[in-house]
Design a protein around this motif. Sequence first.
Motif, PDB file in Angstrom:
ATOM      1  N   LEU A   1       0.835  -1.191   0.000  1.00 32.71           N
ATOM      2  CA  LEU A   1       0.000   0.000   0.000  1.00 32.71           C
ATOM      3  C   LEU A   1       0.874   1.246   0.000  1.00 32.71           C
ATOM      4  N   PRO A   2       0.470   2.278  -0.737  1.00 32.06           N
ATOM      5  CA  PRO A   2       1.165   3.558  -0.624  1.00 32.06           C
ATOM      6  C   PRO A   2       1.018   4.064   0.808  1.00 32.06           C
ATOM      7  N   PRO A   3       1.938   4.914   1.280  1.00 27.98           N
ATOM      8  CA  PRO A   3       1.875   5.402   2.669  1.00 27.98           C
ATOM      9  C   PRO A   3       0.523   6.011   3.040  1.00 27.98           C
ATOM     10  N   LEU A   4      -0.104   6.737   2.087  1.00 24.83           N
ATOM     11  CA  LEU A   4      -1.386   7.385   2.388  1.00 24.83           C
ATOM     12  C   LEU A   4      -2.441   6.347   2.765  1.00 24.83           C
ATOM     13  N   LEU A   5      -2.505   5.253   2.012  1.00 24.39           N
ATOM     14  CA  LEU A   5      -3.479   4.206   2.321  1.00 24.39           C
ATOM     15  C   LEU A   5      -3.048   3.397   3.538  1.00 24.39           C
ATOM     16  N   ASP A   6      -1.754   3.240   3.711  1.00 21.84           N
ATOM     17  CA  ASP A   6      -1.242   2.510   4.873  1.00 21.84           C
ATOM     18  C   ASP A   6      -1.643   3.212   6.173  1.00 21.84           C
ATOM     19  N   SER A   7      -1.837   4.546   6.100  1.00 20.19           N
ATOM     20  CA  SER A   7      -2.230   5.298   7.298  1.00 20.19           C
ATOM     21  C   SER A   7      -3.608   4.895   7.805  1.00 20.19           C
ATOM     22  N   LEU A   8      -4.399   4.230   6.958  1.00 18.06           N
ATOM     23  CA  LEU A   8      -5.732   3.784   7.374  1.00 18.06           C
ATOM     24  C   LEU A   8      -5.683   2.456   8.118  1.00 18.06           C
ATOM     25  N   THR A   9      -4.505   1.853   8.208  1.00 19.10           N
ATOM     26  CA  THR A   9      -4.381   0.541   8.857  1.00 19.10           C
ATOM     27  C   THR A   9      -3.717   0.621  10.226  1.00 19.10           C
ATOM     28  N   VAL A  10      -3.470   1.835  10.721  1.00 17.90           N
ATOM     29  CA  VAL A  10      -2.827   1.996  12.037  1.00 17.90           C
ATOM     30  C   VAL A  10      -3.746   2.800  12.949  1.00 17.90           C
TER      31      VAL A  10
ATOM     32  N   ARG B   1       3.102  10.616   8.863  1.00 15.34           N
ATOM     33  CA  ARG B   1       2.439  11.798   8.299  1.00 15.34           C
ATOM     34  C   ARG B   1       3.331  12.471   7.260  1.00 15.34           C
ATOM     35  N   LEU B   2       4.598  12.650   7.624  1.00 13.27           N
ATOM     36  CA  LEU B   2       5.539  13.291   6.697  1.00 13.27           C
ATOM     37  C   LEU B   2       5.753  12.450   5.451  1.00 13.27           C
ATOM     38  N   GLU B   3       5.873  11.132   5.642  1.00 12.20           N
ATOM     39  CA  GLU B   3       6.063  10.232   4.501  1.00 12.20           C
ATOM     40  C   GLU B   3       4.872  10.320   3.556  1.00 12.20           C
ATOM     41  N   CYS B   4       3.652  10.380   4.119  1.00 14.61           N
ATOM     42  CA  CYS B   4       2.448  10.507   3.287  1.00 14.61           C
ATOM     43  C   CYS B   4       2.468  11.805   2.494  1.00 14.61           C
TER      44      CYS B   4
ATOM     45  N   TRP C   1     -10.474  -3.072   0.638  1.00 14.72           N
ATOM     46  CA  TRP C   1     -10.539  -3.312   2.084  1.00 14.72           C
ATOM     47  C   TRP C   1     -11.677  -4.257   2.478  1.00 14.72           C
ATOM     48  N   LEU C   2     -12.292  -4.933   1.533  1.00 13.36           N
ATOM     49  CA  LEU C   2     -13.495  -5.709   1.836  1.00 13.36           C
ATOM     50  C   LEU C   2     -13.278  -6.792   2.883  1.00 13.36           C
ATOM     51  N   GLU C   3     -12.074  -7.359   2.921  1.00 11.10           N
ATOM     52  CA  GLU C   3     -11.821  -8.467   3.860  1.00 11.10           C
ATOM     53  C   GLU C   3     -11.110  -8.018   5.126  1.00 11.10           C
ATOM     54  N   ASN C   4     -11.036  -6.703   5.339  1.00 13.36           N
ATOM     55  CA  ASN C   4     -10.395  -6.185   6.548  1.00 13.36           C
ATOM     56  C   ASN C   4     -11.440  -5.831   7.594  1.00 13.36           C
ATOM     57  N   PRO C   5     -11.219  -6.211   8.855  1.00 14.00           N
ATOM     58  CA  PRO C   5     -12.157  -5.816   9.911  1.00 14.00           C
ATOM     59  C   PRO C   5     -12.023  -4.325  10.224  1.00 14.00           C
ATOM     60  N   ILE C   6     -13.127  -3.704  10.585  1.00 10.45           N
ATOM     61  CA  ILE C   6     -13.128  -2.289  10.961  1.00 10.45           C
ATOM     62  C   ILE C   6     -13.031  -2.217  12.477  1.00 10.45           C
ATOM     63  N   LEU C   7     -11.998  -1.567  12.973  1.00 10.78           N
ATOM     64  CA  LEU C   7     -11.743  -1.481  14.411  1.00 10.78           C
ATOM     65  C   LEU C   7     -11.931  -0.041  14.863  1.00 10.78           C
ATOM     66  N   LEU C   8     -12.765   0.152  15.881  1.00  9.23           N
ATOM     67  CA  LEU C   8     -13.026   1.499  16.386  1.00  9.23           C
ATOM     68  C   LEU C   8     -12.002   1.884  17.436  1.00  9.23           C
ATOM     69  N   GLN C   9     -11.721   3.206  17.497  1.00 11.22           N
ATOM     70  CA  GLN C   9     -10.878   3.736  18.564  1.00 11.22           C
ATOM     71  C   GLN C   9     -11.691   3.750  19.862  1.00 11.22           C
ATOM     72  N   SER C  10     -11.137   4.319  20.904  1.00  6.92           N
ATOM     73  CA  SER C  10     -11.819   4.329  22.199  1.00  6.92           C
ATOM     74  C   SER C  10     -13.203   4.947  22.064  1.00  6.92           C
TER      75      SER C  10
ATOM     76  N   GLU D   1     -10.918  10.740  10.291  1.00  7.34           N
ATOM     77  CA  GLU D   1     -10.812  11.374  11.603  1.00  7.34           C
ATOM     78  C   GLU D   1     -10.038  10.511  12.621  1.00  7.34           C
ATOM     79  N   LYS D   2      -9.548   9.343  12.168  1.00  8.53           N
ATOM     80  CA  LYS D   2      -8.818   8.399  13.030  1.00  8.53           C
ATOM     81  C   LYS D   2      -9.665   7.943  14.218  1.00  8.53           C
ATOM     82  N   LEU D   3     -10.982   7.841  13.994  1.00  4.90           N
ATOM     83  CA  LEU D   3     -11.879   7.259  14.989  1.00  4.90           C
ATOM     84  C   LEU D   3     -12.039   5.766  14.738  1.00  4.90           C
ATOM     85  N   ALA D   4     -11.493   5.311  13.605  1.00  2.88           N
ATOM     86  CA  ALA D   4     -11.509   3.887  13.248  1.00  2.88           C
ATOM     87  C   ALA D   4     -10.319   3.608  12.345  1.00  2.88           C
ATOM     88  N   TYR D   5      -9.977   2.331  12.214  1.00  2.00           N
ATOM     89  CA  TYR D   5      -8.900   1.918  11.312  1.00  2.00           C
ATOM     90  C   TYR D   5      -9.152   0.479  10.889  1.00  2.00           C
ATOM     91  N   PHE D   6      -8.461   0.038   9.843  1.00  2.00           N
ATOM     92  CA  PHE D   6      -8.616  -1.325   9.348  1.00  2.00           C
ATOM     93  C   PHE D   6      -7.621  -2.254  10.020  1.00  2.00           C
TER      94      PHE D   6
END
Length: 645
Positions: A132-141, A149-152, A320-329, A384-389
């Motif tokens: 994944l490019p860094p921008l999309l990789d940011s959705l998995t953390v 952020r800088l790399e993206c 992202w169809l096979e990735n679980p969606i994980l919510l932040q606190s 908004e980083k309220l969720a990630y894959f």
Amino acid sequence: MKKSDIKILLIEDDNSLGKGISEVLKQVGFDVRWAQNADEALKISRQMDVSLAIIDCLLPKINGIDLAQKLKSQLDSKLKLILMSGIYKDKSFAKEALQKTQAHSFLIKPFDLEQLTSIVLELFSDHLEADLPPLLDSLTVSEVNKSLRLECLKSCQSVHGFDLPLIFSLVFGSDFSGHLLMTDSKGTKSTLIFQSGKLSQVLLKDRTSYFGSLLVEMGFTSPEEVSDVLKDTNNNPIGERLVAAQYLSPHAIQIVREEQMLIRLSKTIQDTFFDLEFLDASEDSISDVVIDHNHFARLLWDWVISKIESRWLASFYNRWLENPILLQSNQKLQKRLQQMVEMKETVQPFMTLLQEGHTLSELLEMKGVEENKLFQILHFLLIEKLAYFGPKKSSQEDKVRKISRLKRMIQDAKDRDFFHTLGVTPKVSDRELNKNYMELAKTYHPDRVESSESEEVKSLFVQYFARITEAYETLKDPEKRKTYTREINEGSAEKIMQRETLFEQGLALLNKGKYQQAYEILNGLAQQRHSRADIYIYLTWALIKSGPGDTKIEKFLTTAGENLNKVPPEERHSAPYFYAKGLFFQQLGDLEKSKTNFKHALAMDANFVEARRDLAVIRDQLKAQGSSDLSTVVTNFFQIKRKAK
């Protein structure tokens, strides 16, 4: 599986070679542990789940072949092995070593480290997810650190306009200062200036002010007062003139300038490609008007509803169809929802499902889940980083849904031009073109389809990849690309003219009071890609004037409200918009708000006949309502008097 999930145990007693191999494989993304002897290697193997062992055949105390067999017996017979040697170069030795250990390869030193990297990648090709490019990789953390952020920001040199909210979020959530330089596919340049993670300026070619109309909209002054100060021939800004005439409080200027900046920022979100460059720069002075993260979050929800196309979202989330969606606190999420009442009602029904860690595919298969709303909510939460894959699951997507999804992807690829299909701009370099094509091939090449899939699924993959290949073959040839670009530009111009002609017909019918006919034309235009940005204003107008007909009133009002929400933020400052909004509140029975919006429409266009007529109707209704209320009060008063007697 990601490269970082693959644990590699390197056993090499030569310091220079061991360090070189370890660093190269780590740069590729693998998790590498380096041991210089057998005892150290066995200790590491007990501490981690080793996927691959790369072993030198000549080690202190024990030879590499014996160590390989020992590791296999202690760990897993499926452990992958690569052997290497600079002493044992005989072919018969290599053959025997491969047979004894069932190793994949035997490398003779010295060898090219790129060769070793290629072998390792090939060994795990069936298990590795596409990079994944860094921008999309940011959705998995769960948290995007400063370096990511800088790399993206540095790696996003060419993006689609609907990717911009994700890029903006990287700066709003940081302490970065700098200039984001943006050039669209027509060569139009824009610049966003950030100070410590806050937006301080939006420099666009379009310099429409909105200042006077915003002052009136927000109730800070009146049209008459604005007209009065404009008679003054001095060159001072309108806000300063109003303050000097004591028509305006100075604090209002700052509020309106913030709104002005939000409108200009919203104008950057377009269905086109941008070349980007982020330049670090510290500002000498801090602006007194800035847009912070909270402003951005509210604008983001508006963009998701009104500007980002639903089928773009569906295409974006295919990977992202096979990735679980994980919510932040939950606390962080609820705090944001409390701040944004306008989106809380939309998000709340999905909260229980989202908290259960389902994959995107599983959610889409659930009864009652509206796909478009799910994508909109998900897009907001992820940016908004309220969720990630989470890591991809090996789930079985419903066969019917998979076929439906693939057919839609094929149709979208046919509807879009080759540049959109490959996710590149008309100015794309050969290197970037090849890179994007290879990334798509990793996911959609027919060879990647599992053998157990149905013939229909395999056929659909072939069709989709054929479109991707056709696009690539056309754009990689300079002459073919030039011809193709000219053809689509000519076709686009013709379609724009056709849409404008239809819009004028719809508007003429609207002004003649033929509302149902107008609605049919305008609704057809609204379903088309690249329709006018203000189309939903006139569609709402036609819908409400046509009336609910056989439609239930609740559904009728919901549709009208959703249409108004689809009007982009920068289009919500015109006389027709306030008129449509006045009609909506009139249907809701909120006559005061209806009156206010009709008055705004007339303030912007004194010749707006429909607004003047409907305002008179509302005033009569309010007057009658007031008389009725007074009559009720008087009647009740005398009833009380009688009882008292």
